[in-house]
Scaffold this motif. Structure first.
Motif, PDB file in Angstrom:
ATOM      1  N   VAL A 118       0.853  -1.198   0.000  1.00 42.42           N
ATOM      2  CA  VAL A 118       0.000   0.000   0.000  1.00 42.42           C
ATOM      3  C   VAL A 118       0.886   1.244   0.000  1.00 42.42           C
ATOM      4  N   VAL A 165      -3.385   4.512   0.790  1.00 42.65           N
ATOM      5  CA  VAL A 165      -4.658   3.780   0.723  1.00 42.65           C
ATOM      6  C   VAL A 165      -5.472   4.160  -0.512  1.00 42.65           C
ATOM      7  N   ASP A 166      -5.570   5.459  -0.810  1.00 41.51           N
ATOM      8  CA  ASP A 166      -6.367   5.870  -1.976  1.00 41.51           C
ATOM      9  C   ASP A 166      -5.785   5.321  -3.276  1.00 41.51           C
ATOM     10  N   ARG A 224     -12.058   2.056   0.779  1.00 40.20           N
ATOM     11  CA  ARG A 224     -10.783   2.488   1.345  1.00 40.20           C
ATOM     12  C   ARG A 224     -10.653   1.982   2.783  1.00 40.20           C
ATOM     13  N   VAL A 240      -9.439  -1.564   2.685  1.00 37.73           N
ATOM     14  CA  VAL A 240      -8.001  -1.590   2.413  1.00 37.73           C
ATOM     15  C   VAL A 240      -7.237  -1.325   3.712  1.00 37.73           C
ATOM     16  N   SER A 241      -7.691  -0.350   4.482  1.00 36.16           N
ATOM     17  CA  SER A 241      -7.059  -0.044   5.773  1.00 36.16           C
ATOM     18  C   SER A 241      -7.170  -1.217   6.738  1.00 36.16           C
ATOM     19  N   GLN A 246      -4.632  -3.891   5.714  1.00 41.82           N
ATOM     20  CA  GLN A 246      -3.245  -3.558   6.025  1.00 41.82           C
ATOM     21  C   GLN A 246      -2.974  -3.506   7.525  1.00 41.82           C
TER      22      GLN A 246
END
Length: 147
Positions: free
Chosen positions: A14, A20-21, A37, A40-41, A44
């Motif tokens: 990432v 993230v974006d 998003r 995704v966070s 990670q």
């Protein structure tokens, strides 16, 4: 491969693509649908499983292939390619060394415990020595001009 390790490797991908974006955009382009998003966070940070399609998208976008390389080493049984790509092997060896040392400390009169502790710590020593030598070769001498 542990969930924590997968999350860390995913987080590094990432970062490599720009955050993230940017990661979400790369994943969306590869999978063909929108990606949260927040998810995704979560991935990670280790709070959600790492989807293989997302890994592939980020590895392709970043040009870095930690999951592919790790899987290749697992399947082939080959060691890491260089002294600097051996952190997991080093962790495994260090864990084996600590375990053998603890067994020796519990029974210092046992010649097998002594021999095993010595052998395991020798493996750690050799691996760390190789990594340090490689890193030293990559360091430029103090005061040297930049290329």
């Amino acid at each position: 491969m542990s969930t924590h390790l997968k999350a860390h490797m995913f987080g590094e991908l990432v970062k490599a693509v720009g955050g993230v974006d940017a990661a979400a955009a790369a994943i969306e382009a590869a999978v063909g649908h929108t990606v949260s998003r927040g998810t995704v966070s979560k991935v990670q940070n280790g709070h959600a499983e790492v989807p293989y399609a997302w890994v592939s998208a980020l590895e392709n976008a970043s040009g870095r292939y930690p999951f592919l390389n790790m899987r290749s080493r697992e399947v082939s049984g080959r060691p890491a390619r260089s002294e600097l790509a051996c952190h997991l092997e080093m962790l495994r060896e260090a864990t084996e060394g600590v375990t053998a040392l603890a067994a020796f400390e519990a029974n210092p009169e046992d010649p097998q415990a002594v021999a095993r502790a010595y052998a395991e710590l020798a493996d750690v020593h050799d691996m760390v020595g190789g990594a340090m030598a490689k890193l030293k070769s990559l360091m430029r001498p103090e005061g040297a001009a930049c290329p």
